[in-house]
Design a protein around this motif. Structure first.
Motif, PDB file in Angstrom:
ATOM      1  N   GLU A  26       4.444  -6.132  21.172  1.00  0.00           N
ATOM      2  CA  GLU A  26       5.357  -5.130  21.743  1.00  0.00           C
ATOM      3  C   GLU A  26       6.496  -4.790  20.784  1.00  0.00           C
ATOM      4  OE1 GLU A  26       6.850  -5.991  25.716  1.00  0.00           O
ATOM      5  OE2 GLU A  26       5.038  -7.149  26.137  1.00  0.00           O
ATOM      6  N   VAL A  27       6.625  -5.562  19.707  1.00  0.00           N
ATOM      7  CA  VAL A  27       7.772  -5.388  18.797  1.00  0.00           C
ATOM      8  C   VAL A  27       7.276  -5.079  17.381  1.00  0.00           C
ATOM      9  CG1 VAL A  27       9.842  -6.452  17.828  1.00  0.00           C
ATOM     10  CG2 VAL A  27       9.148  -6.995  20.167  1.00  0.00           C
ATOM     11  N   THR A  28       7.746  -3.961  16.838  1.00  0.00           N
ATOM     12  CA  THR A  28       7.445  -3.602  15.450  1.00  0.00           C
ATOM     13  C   THR A  28       8.564  -4.098  14.544  1.00  0.00           C
ATOM     14  OG1 THR A  28       6.259  -1.601  16.119  1.00  0.00           O
ATOM     15  CG2 THR A  28       7.025  -1.692  13.842  1.00  0.00           C
ATOM     16  N   LEU A  29       8.199  -4.892  13.552  1.00  0.00           N
ATOM     17  CA  LEU A  29       9.166  -5.366  12.566  1.00  0.00           C
ATOM     18  C   LEU A  29       9.225  -4.359  11.420  1.00  0.00           C
ATOM     19  CD1 LEU A  29      11.058  -7.441  11.268  1.00  0.00           C
ATOM     20  CD2 LEU A  29       9.026  -8.700  10.487  1.00  0.00           C
ATOM     21  N   ILE A  30      10.381  -3.712  11.269  1.00  0.00           N
ATOM     22  CA  ILE A  30      10.575  -2.747  10.181  1.00  0.00           C
ATOM     23  C   ILE A  30      11.360  -3.441   9.071  1.00  0.00           C
ATOM     24  CG2 ILE A  30      11.621  -0.548   9.509  1.00  0.00           C
ATOM     25  CD1 ILE A  30      11.312   0.336  12.454  1.00  0.00           C
ATOM     26  N   ALA A  31      10.753  -3.531   7.907  1.00  0.00           N
ATOM     27  CA  ALA A  31      11.423  -4.127   6.749  1.00  0.00           C
ATOM     28  C   ALA A  31      12.312  -3.058   6.116  1.00  0.00           C
ATOM     29  CB  ALA A  31      10.390  -4.628   5.748  1.00  0.00           C
ATOM     30  N   VAL A  32      13.609  -3.282   6.147  1.00  0.00           N
ATOM     31  CA  VAL A  32      14.550  -2.289   5.622  1.00  0.00           C
ATOM     32  C   VAL A  32      14.711  -2.500   4.119  1.00  0.00           C
ATOM     33  CG1 VAL A  32      16.890  -1.363   5.766  1.00  0.00           C
ATOM     34  CG2 VAL A  32      15.709  -2.116   7.841  1.00  0.00           C
ATOM     35  N   SER A  33      14.122  -1.579   3.367  1.00  0.00           N
ATOM     36  CA  SER A  33      13.978  -1.767   1.920  1.00  0.00           C
ATOM     37  C   SER A  33      14.992  -0.973   1.101  1.00  0.00           C
ATOM     38  CB  SER A  33      12.557  -1.380   1.493  1.00  0.00           C
ATOM     39  OG  SER A  33      12.165  -0.140   2.066  1.00  0.00           O
ATOM     40  N   LYS A  34      16.032  -0.457   1.742  1.00  0.00           N
ATOM     41  CA  LYS A  34      17.016   0.358   1.012  1.00  0.00           C
ATOM     42  C   LYS A  34      17.653  -0.445  -0.120  1.00  0.00           C
ATOM     43  CE  LYS A  34      20.870  -0.599   4.164  1.00  0.00           C
ATOM     44  NZ  LYS A  34      21.818  -0.037   5.128  1.00  0.00           N
ATOM     45  N   THR A  35      17.814   0.180  -1.241  1.00  0.00           N
ATOM     46  CA  THR A  35      18.367  -0.345  -2.502  1.00  0.00           C
ATOM     47  C   THR A  35      17.457  -1.375  -3.179  1.00  0.00           C
ATOM     48  OG1 THR A  35      19.692  -2.290  -1.811  1.00  0.00           O
ATOM     49  CG2 THR A  35      20.711  -0.114  -1.530  1.00  0.00           C
ATOM     50  N   LYS A  36      16.318  -1.681  -2.564  1.00  0.00           N
ATOM     51  CA  LYS A  36      15.429  -2.698  -3.139  1.00  0.00           C
ATOM     52  C   LYS A  36      14.333  -2.046  -3.992  1.00  0.00           C
ATOM     53  CE  LYS A  36      17.569  -6.194  -1.561  1.00  0.00           C
ATOM     54  NZ  LYS A  36      18.243  -7.101  -2.488  1.00  0.00           N
ATOM     55  N   PRO A  37      13.925  -2.714  -5.087  1.00  0.00           N
ATOM     56  CA  PRO A  37      12.928  -2.116  -5.982  1.00  0.00           C
ATOM     57  C   PRO A  37      11.529  -2.098  -5.383  1.00  0.00           C
ATOM     58  CG  PRO A  37      13.456  -4.351  -6.692  1.00  0.00           C
ATOM     59  CD  PRO A  37      14.393  -4.025  -5.562  1.00  0.00           C
ATOM     60  N   VAL A  38      10.697  -1.242  -5.956  1.00  0.00           N
ATOM     61  CA  VAL A  38       9.304  -1.115  -5.530  1.00  0.00           C
ATOM     62  C   VAL A  38       8.588  -2.460  -5.590  1.00  0.00           C
ATOM     63  CG1 VAL A  38       7.075  -0.142  -6.279  1.00  0.00           C
ATOM     64  CG2 VAL A  38       9.075   1.343  -6.044  1.00  0.00           C
ATOM     65  N   SER A  39       8.907  -3.269  -6.599  1.00  0.00           N
ATOM     66  CA  SER A  39       8.228  -4.562  -6.760  1.00  0.00           C
ATOM     67  C   SER A  39       8.460  -5.473  -5.560  1.00  0.00           C
ATOM     68  CB  SER A  39       8.709  -5.255  -8.040  1.00  0.00           C
ATOM     69  OG  SER A  39      10.126  -5.423  -8.016  1.00  0.00           O
ATOM     70  N   ASP A  40       9.657  -5.393  -4.966  1.00  0.00           N
ATOM     71  CA  ASP A  40       9.941  -6.201  -3.774  1.00  0.00           C
ATOM     72  C   ASP A  40       9.075  -5.739  -2.599  1.00  0.00           C
ATOM     73  OD1 ASP A  40      11.820  -7.559  -5.206  1.00  0.00           O
ATOM     74  OD2 ASP A  40      13.529  -7.062  -3.921  1.00  0.00           O
ATOM     75  N   ILE A  41       8.962  -4.436  -2.440  1.00  0.00           N
ATOM     76  CA  ILE A  41       8.135  -3.901  -1.345  1.00  0.00           C
ATOM     77  C   ILE A  41       6.682  -4.307  -1.552  1.00  0.00           C
ATOM     78  CG2 ILE A  41       7.333  -1.804  -0.171  1.00  0.00           C
ATOM     79  CD1 ILE A  41      10.009  -0.511  -0.982  1.00  0.00           C
ATOM     80  N   GLU A  42       6.227  -4.252  -2.788  1.00  0.00           N
ATOM     81  CA  GLU A  42       4.840  -4.646  -3.083  1.00  0.00           C
ATOM     82  C   GLU A  42       4.589  -6.103  -2.695  1.00  0.00           C
ATOM     83  OE1 GLU A  42       3.715  -1.636  -6.762  1.00  0.00           O
ATOM     84  OE2 GLU A  42       4.815  -3.473  -7.206  1.00  0.00           O
ATOM     85  N   GLU A  43       5.591  -6.947  -2.904  1.00  0.00           N
ATOM     86  CA  GLU A  43       5.439  -8.354  -2.516  1.00  0.00           C
ATOM     87  C   GLU A  43       5.378  -8.503  -0.995  1.00  0.00           C
ATOM     88  OE1 GLU A  43       7.686 -12.691  -2.867  1.00  0.00           O
ATOM     89  OE2 GLU A  43       8.231 -11.111  -4.289  1.00  0.00           O
ATOM     90  N   VAL A  44       6.276  -7.801  -0.304  1.00  0.00           N
ATOM     91  CA  VAL A  44       6.300  -7.892   1.160  1.00  0.00           C
ATOM     92  C   VAL A  44       5.024  -7.295   1.767  1.00  0.00           C
ATOM     93  CG1 VAL A  44       7.536  -7.164   3.245  1.00  0.00           C
ATOM     94  CG2 VAL A  44       8.820  -7.968   1.255  1.00  0.00           C
ATOM     95  N   LEU A  45       4.482  -6.290   1.109  1.00  0.00           N
ATOM     96  CA  LEU A  45       3.225  -5.690   1.579  1.00  0.00           C
ATOM     97  C   LEU A  45       2.105  -6.729   1.689  1.00  0.00           C
ATOM     98  CD1 LEU A  45       2.955  -2.250  -0.268  1.00  0.00           C
ATOM     99  CD2 LEU A  45       2.790  -2.593   2.203  1.00  0.00           C
ATOM    100  N   THR A  46       2.141  -7.720   0.836  1.00  0.00           N
ATOM    101  CA  THR A  46       1.073  -8.739   0.844  1.00  0.00           C
ATOM    102  C   THR A  46       1.102  -9.579   2.118  1.00  0.00           C
ATOM    103  OG1 THR A  46       2.402 -10.441  -0.276  1.00  0.00           O
ATOM    104  CG2 THR A  46       1.149  -8.919  -1.681  1.00  0.00           C
ATOM    105  N   THR A  47       2.221  -9.520   2.874  1.00  0.00           N
ATOM    106  CA  THR A  47       2.312 -10.268   4.134  1.00  0.00           C
ATOM    107  C   THR A  47       1.727  -9.488   5.303  1.00  0.00           C
ATOM    108  OG1 THR A  47       4.481  -9.403   4.805  1.00  0.00           O
ATOM    109  CG2 THR A  47       4.464 -11.297   3.299  1.00  0.00           C
ATOM    110  N   GLY A  48       1.387  -8.219   5.047  1.00  0.00           N
ATOM    111  CA  GLY A  48       0.814  -7.399   6.118  1.00  0.00           C
ATOM    112  C   GLY A  48       1.796  -6.448   6.770  1.00  0.00           C
TER     113      GLY A  48
END
Length: 230
Positions: A26-48
């Motif tokens: 019932e809950v969507t976890l939104i990762a707030v990636s403002k000011t963070k580099p693409v490489s950080d998002i790519e790492e978090v993407l691996t968690t699903g």
């Protein structure tokens, strides 16, 4: 490191759902990636995690161009009318609609693209002068006006609660937003759903979930402290 952060946040989300007698889905976890580099998002993407929130249109657009297209981008920051055209087609949800003029601009751009843009109405429940959002009193009127725009779909409400060291301080605001959504839903306004409540950030998302949040916006808890010098 970021993977461990996600695991930790997930534990807390699940615990809050358990306490509230809610299902985790019932809950969507939104990762707030403002000011963070693409490489950080790519790492978090691996968690699903596929839902990411950005505050600035330019930053969102830049990341959209280079990251996988299955990412679900959320515009969670204050949106200027002259930037709307750069968002349409890139985001799954605009959380920060706080005026009819902004909604009319979204309508204009969405009509040009021949799409219906899902939005949330931002409510400044705590009435902080430093925050954007309509007042709780004016929210119903704004919802009714925006509901008449055919290329916009209202999906629910959003609020940014005050920054506080004690998350319990914000329970009252989350409860008020939930009640407001119930009141609006009871009006059965055409083109308006109250399925989504976007509330709660790193410091208070557990309390928000306990009070009915369907979307929580977690930045620091996942990515660590931000660098605002960029």
């Amino acid at each position: 490191m970021l993977t461990e952060n996600v695991i930790e946040v997930e534990k807390h989300v699940q615990a809050a759902c358990d306490r509230a007698g809610r299902s985790r889905d019932e809950v969507t976890l939104i990762a707030v990636s403002k000011t963070k580099p693409v490489s950080d998002i790519e790492e978090v993407l691996t968690t699903g995690i596929l839902d990411y929130g950005e505050n600035k249109v330019q930053e969102l657009s830049d990341k959209y161009e280079v990251l996988p297209k299955n990412i679900r981008w959320h515009m969670i920051g204050h949106l200027q009318r002259n930037k709307v055209k750069y968002l349409i087609g890139k985001v799954v949800l605009i959380h920060s609609v706080d005026s009819l003029r902004l909604a009319e601009q979204i309508e204009h751009e969405a009509a040009k693209a021949d799409i219906v843009m899902p939005v949330l109405i931002e409510v400044n429940v705590a009435e902080e002068e430093s925050k954007f959002g309509t007042t709780s009193e004016a929210a119903m009127q704004l919802v009714e006006a925006v509901s008449k725009l055919p290329h916009i779909k209202i999906r629910g409400l959003m609020t940014i609660a005050p920054f506080t060291d004690n998350p319990e301080d914000n329970r009252i605001y989350f409860r008020k937003l939930k009640q407001l959504s119930v009141d609006i839903k009871s009006k059965n306004i055409d083109n308006v759903d109250m399925d989504e409540l976007s509330m709660g950030m790193t410091g208070d998302y557990e309390v928000a979930i306990e009070e009915g949040a369907t979307m929580v916006r977690v930045g620091t808890g996942i990515f660590g402290k931000r660098n605002y010098q960029i």
